[in-house]
Scaffold this motif. Structure first.
Motif, PDB file in Angstrom:
ATOM      1  N   MET A   1       0.862  -0.970   0.115  1.00 39.52           N
ATOM      2  CA  MET A   1      -0.439  -0.036  -0.045  1.00 39.52           C
ATOM      3  C   MET A   1       1.281   1.449   0.304  1.00 39.52           C
ATOM      4  SD  MET A   1      -3.106   0.514   2.405  1.00 39.52           S
ATOM      5  CE  MET A   1      -4.008   1.809   2.653  1.00 39.52           C
ATOM      6  N   PHE A   2       1.897   1.272   0.936  1.00 33.00           N
ATOM      7  CA  PHE A   2       3.408   2.467   0.632  1.00 33.00           C
ATOM      8  C   PHE A   2       4.418   2.037   0.500  1.00 33.00           C
ATOM      9  CE2 PHE A   2      -0.306   3.962   3.916  1.00 33.00           C
ATOM     10  CZ  PHE A   2      -0.934   4.780   3.748  1.00 33.00           C
ATOM     11  N   THR A   3       4.522   2.875   0.114  1.00 31.35           N
ATOM     12  CA  THR A   3       6.380   2.719  -0.210  1.00 31.35           C
ATOM     13  C   THR A   3       6.918   2.469   1.071  1.00 31.35           C
ATOM     14  OG1 THR A   3       6.723   4.709  -1.136  1.00 31.35           O
ATOM     15  CG2 THR A   3       5.755   3.110  -2.454  1.00 31.35           C
ATOM     16  N   THR A   4       8.524   2.112   0.864  1.00 31.99           N
ATOM     17  CA  THR A   4       9.225   2.297   1.663  1.00 31.99           C
ATOM     18  C   THR A   4       9.832   3.586   1.523  1.00 31.99           C
ATOM     19  OG1 THR A   4      10.017  -0.178   1.112  1.00 31.99           O
ATOM     20  CG2 THR A   4      11.954   0.893   2.876  1.00 31.99           C
ATOM     21  N   GLY A   5      10.065   4.303   1.271  1.00 36.78           N
ATOM     22  CA  GLY A   5       9.922   6.184   0.636  1.00 36.78           C
ATOM     23  C   GLY A   5       9.048   6.633   1.842  1.00 36.78           C
ATOM     24  N   GLN A   6       8.135   5.890   1.224  1.00 35.07           N
ATOM     25  CA  GLN A   6       6.569   7.227   1.482  1.00 35.07           C
ATOM     26  C   GLN A   6       6.435   7.012   3.679  1.00 35.07           C
ATOM     27  OE1 GLN A   6       3.484   5.261  -0.153  1.00 35.07           O
ATOM     28  NE2 GLN A   6       3.291   7.401  -1.336  1.00 35.07           N
ATOM     29  N   TRP A   7       6.903   5.455   3.956  1.00 36.93           N
ATOM     30  CA  TRP A   7       6.981   5.080   5.634  1.00 36.93           C
ATOM     31  C   TRP A   7       8.338   6.144   6.670  1.00 36.93           C
ATOM     32  CZ3 TRP A   7       3.382   3.256   8.050  1.00 36.93           C
ATOM     33  CH2 TRP A   7       2.051   2.116   7.945  1.00 36.93           C
ATOM     34  N   ILE A   8       9.196   5.876   5.568  1.00 35.81           N
ATOM     35  CA  ILE A   8      10.160   6.995   6.222  1.00 35.81           C
ATOM     36  C   ILE A   8      10.426   8.034   6.007  1.00 35.81           C
ATOM     37  CG2 ILE A   8      12.463   7.709   5.969  1.00 35.81           C
ATOM     38  CD1 ILE A   8      13.241   4.872   4.419  1.00 35.81           C
ATOM     39  N   PHE A   9       9.843   8.467   4.912  1.00 35.98           N
ATOM     40  CA  PHE A   9       9.326  10.241   4.893  1.00 35.98           C
ATOM     41  C   PHE A   9       8.046  10.749   6.354  1.00 35.98           C
ATOM     42  CE2 PHE A   9       5.844  13.736   4.257  1.00 35.98           C
ATOM     43  CZ  PHE A   9       6.777  14.307   4.317  1.00 35.98           C
ATOM     44  N   ALA A  10       6.973  10.107   6.574  1.00 36.84           N
ATOM     45  CA  ALA A  10       5.607   9.944   7.655  1.00 36.84           C
ATOM     46  C   ALA A  10       6.546   9.556   8.597  1.00 36.84           C
ATOM     47  CB  ALA A  10       5.077   9.143   7.058  1.00 36.84           C
ATOM     48  N   GLY A  11       7.556   8.954   9.297  1.00 37.84           N
ATOM     49  CA  GLY A  11       8.427   8.756  10.299  1.00 37.84           C
ATOM     50  C   GLY A  11       9.145   9.922  10.957  1.00 37.84           C
ATOM     51  N   THR A  12      10.177  10.186   9.610  1.00 37.46           N
ATOM     52  CA  THR A  12      10.930  11.128   9.732  1.00 37.46           C
ATOM     53  C   THR A  12       9.650  12.540  10.907  1.00 37.46           C
ATOM     54  OG1 THR A  12      10.519  12.230   7.771  1.00 37.46           O
ATOM     55  CG2 THR A  12      12.679  10.538   8.734  1.00 37.46           C
ATOM     56  N   PHE A  13       8.658  13.288   9.060  1.00 41.45           N
ATOM     57  CA  PHE A  13       8.119  13.910   9.390  1.00 41.45           C
ATOM     58  C   PHE A  13       6.783  13.967  11.428  1.00 41.45           C
ATOM     59  CE2 PHE A  13       3.815  15.738   9.144  1.00 41.45           C
ATOM     60  CZ  PHE A  13       4.018  17.281   9.013  1.00 41.45           C
ATOM     61  N   LEU A  14       7.100  13.159  10.956  1.00 41.77           N
ATOM     62  CA  LEU A  14       6.041  12.824  12.947  1.00 41.77           C
ATOM     63  C   LEU A  14       7.597  12.707  13.535  1.00 41.77           C
ATOM     64  CD1 LEU A  14       3.760  11.754  14.901  1.00 41.77           C
ATOM     65  CD2 LEU A  14       4.700   9.468  14.419  1.00 41.77           C
ATOM     66  N   VAL A  15       8.213  12.399  13.655  1.00 43.28           N
ATOM     67  CA  VAL A  15       9.268  12.736  15.504  1.00 43.28           C
ATOM     68  C   VAL A  15       9.370  14.264  14.325  1.00 43.28           C
ATOM     69  CG1 VAL A  15      11.636  11.702  15.877  1.00 43.28           C
ATOM     70  CG2 VAL A  15       9.997  10.397  14.893  1.00 43.28           C
ATOM     71  N   ALA A  16      10.357  15.171  13.429  1.00 46.39           N
ATOM     72  CA  ALA A  16      10.497  16.486  13.790  1.00 46.39           C
ATOM     73  C   ALA A  16       8.495  17.294  14.320  1.00 46.39           C
ATOM     74  CB  ALA A  16      10.191  16.470  12.458  1.00 46.39           C
ATOM     75  N   PHE A  17       7.458  16.474  13.827  1.00 39.51           N
ATOM     76  CA  PHE A  17       6.379  17.439  13.818  1.00 39.51           C
ATOM     77  C   PHE A  17       6.548  16.730  15.713  1.00 39.51           C
ATOM     78  CE2 PHE A  17       2.131  17.422  14.549  1.00 39.51           C
ATOM     79  CZ  PHE A  17       1.460  18.858  14.643  1.00 39.51           C
ATOM     80  N   ILE A  18       6.250  16.144  16.511  1.00 38.20           N
ATOM     81  CA  ILE A  18       6.610  16.068  18.060  1.00 38.20           C
ATOM     82  C   ILE A  18       7.526  16.533  18.377  1.00 38.20           C
ATOM     83  CG2 ILE A  18       6.279  14.500  19.386  1.00 38.20           C
ATOM     84  CD1 ILE A  18       5.063  12.386  17.838  1.00 38.20           C
ATOM     85  N   ILE A  19       9.097  16.997  18.324  1.00 42.83           N
ATOM     86  CA  ILE A  19       9.789  17.444  18.607  1.00 42.83           C
ATOM     87  C   ILE A  19       9.183  19.026  18.594  1.00 42.83           C
ATOM     88  CG2 ILE A  19      12.603  18.378  18.188  1.00 42.83           C
ATOM     89  CD1 ILE A  19      13.154  15.913  17.637  1.00 42.83           C
ATOM     90  N   THR A  20       8.777  19.290  17.482  1.00 38.25           N
ATOM     91  CA  THR A  20       8.651  21.228  17.015  1.00 38.25           C
ATOM     92  C   THR A  20       7.429  21.282  18.541  1.00 38.25           C
ATOM     93  OG1 THR A  20       9.580  20.678  14.924  1.00 38.25           O
ATOM     94  CG2 THR A  20       8.036  22.721  15.808  1.00 38.25           C
ATOM     95  N   MET A  21       6.722  20.631  18.209  1.00 36.64           N
ATOM     96  CA  MET A  21       5.402  21.058  19.435  1.00 36.64           C
ATOM     97  C   MET A  21       5.930  21.093  20.704  1.00 36.64           C
ATOM     98  SD  MET A  21       2.687  21.487  17.668  1.00 36.64           S
ATOM     99  CE  MET A  21       1.886  21.693  18.136  1.00 36.64           C
ATOM    100  N   ILE A  22       6.882  19.991  21.083  1.00 35.59           N
ATOM    101  CA  ILE A  22       7.390  20.546  22.644  1.00 35.59           C
ATOM    102  C   ILE A  22       7.899  21.449  22.705  1.00 35.59           C
ATOM    103  CG2 ILE A  22       8.768  19.225  23.967  1.00 35.59           C
ATOM    104  CD1 ILE A  22       7.949  16.322  22.566  1.00 35.59           C
ATOM    105  N   TYR A  23       8.921  21.972  21.975  1.00 31.64           N
ATOM    106  CA  TYR A  23       9.289  23.262  21.727  1.00 31.64           C
ATOM    107  C   TYR A  23       8.781  24.686  21.984  1.00 31.64           C
ATOM    108  CZ  TYR A  23      13.001  26.645  20.847  1.00 31.64           C
ATOM    109  OH  TYR A  23      13.420  28.411  20.407  1.00 31.64           O
ATOM    110  N   VAL A  24       8.120  24.482  20.978  1.00 34.78           N
ATOM    111  CA  VAL A  24       7.142  25.638  20.589  1.00 34.78           C
ATOM    112  C   VAL A  24       5.903  25.652  22.582  1.00 34.78           C
ATOM    113  CG1 VAL A  24       4.824  26.483  19.470  1.00 34.78           C
ATOM    114  CG2 VAL A  24       7.024  25.345  18.424  1.00 34.78           C
ATOM    115  N   TYR A  25       5.721  24.529  22.957  1.00 40.91           N
ATOM    116  CA  TYR A  25       4.794  24.534  23.855  1.00 40.91           C
ATOM    117  C   TYR A  25       5.728  24.684  25.075  1.00 40.91           C
ATOM    118  CZ  TYR A  25       2.159  22.843  27.673  1.00 40.91           C
ATOM    119  OH  TYR A  25       1.101  22.723  29.123  1.00 40.91           O
TER     120      TYR A  25
END
Length: 64
Positions: A1-25
């Motif tokens: 359903m998803f390619t390996t590249g899409q899973w890698i992008f989703a994982g890195t995006f999720l980690v970066a998003f969570i780190i950014t939200m913690i920093y801003v909060y």
């Protein structure tokens, strides 16, 4: 359903998003404490309202 590249992008995006939200909060924590104190009561009221609706639905439902 998803390619390996899409899973890698989703994982890195999720980690970066969570780190950014913690920093801003944490950066805005002082402002949150100043301007939003007592806002938990709104959450408590909302949850109580939803609970009352479920209570009414359970006891008033049609048993036919």
């Amino acid at each position: 359903m998803f390619t390996t590249g899409q899973w890698i992008f989703a994982g890195t995006f999720l980690v970066a998003f969570i780190i950014t939200m913690i920093y801003v909060y944490r950066k805005d924590l002082a402002l949150h404490k100043k301007y939003y104190k007592g806002s938990y009561w709104i959450l408590v009221g909302f949850l109580a309202f939803i609970g009352i609706l479920f209570f009414i639905k359970y006891f008033v439902k049609d048993n036919s």
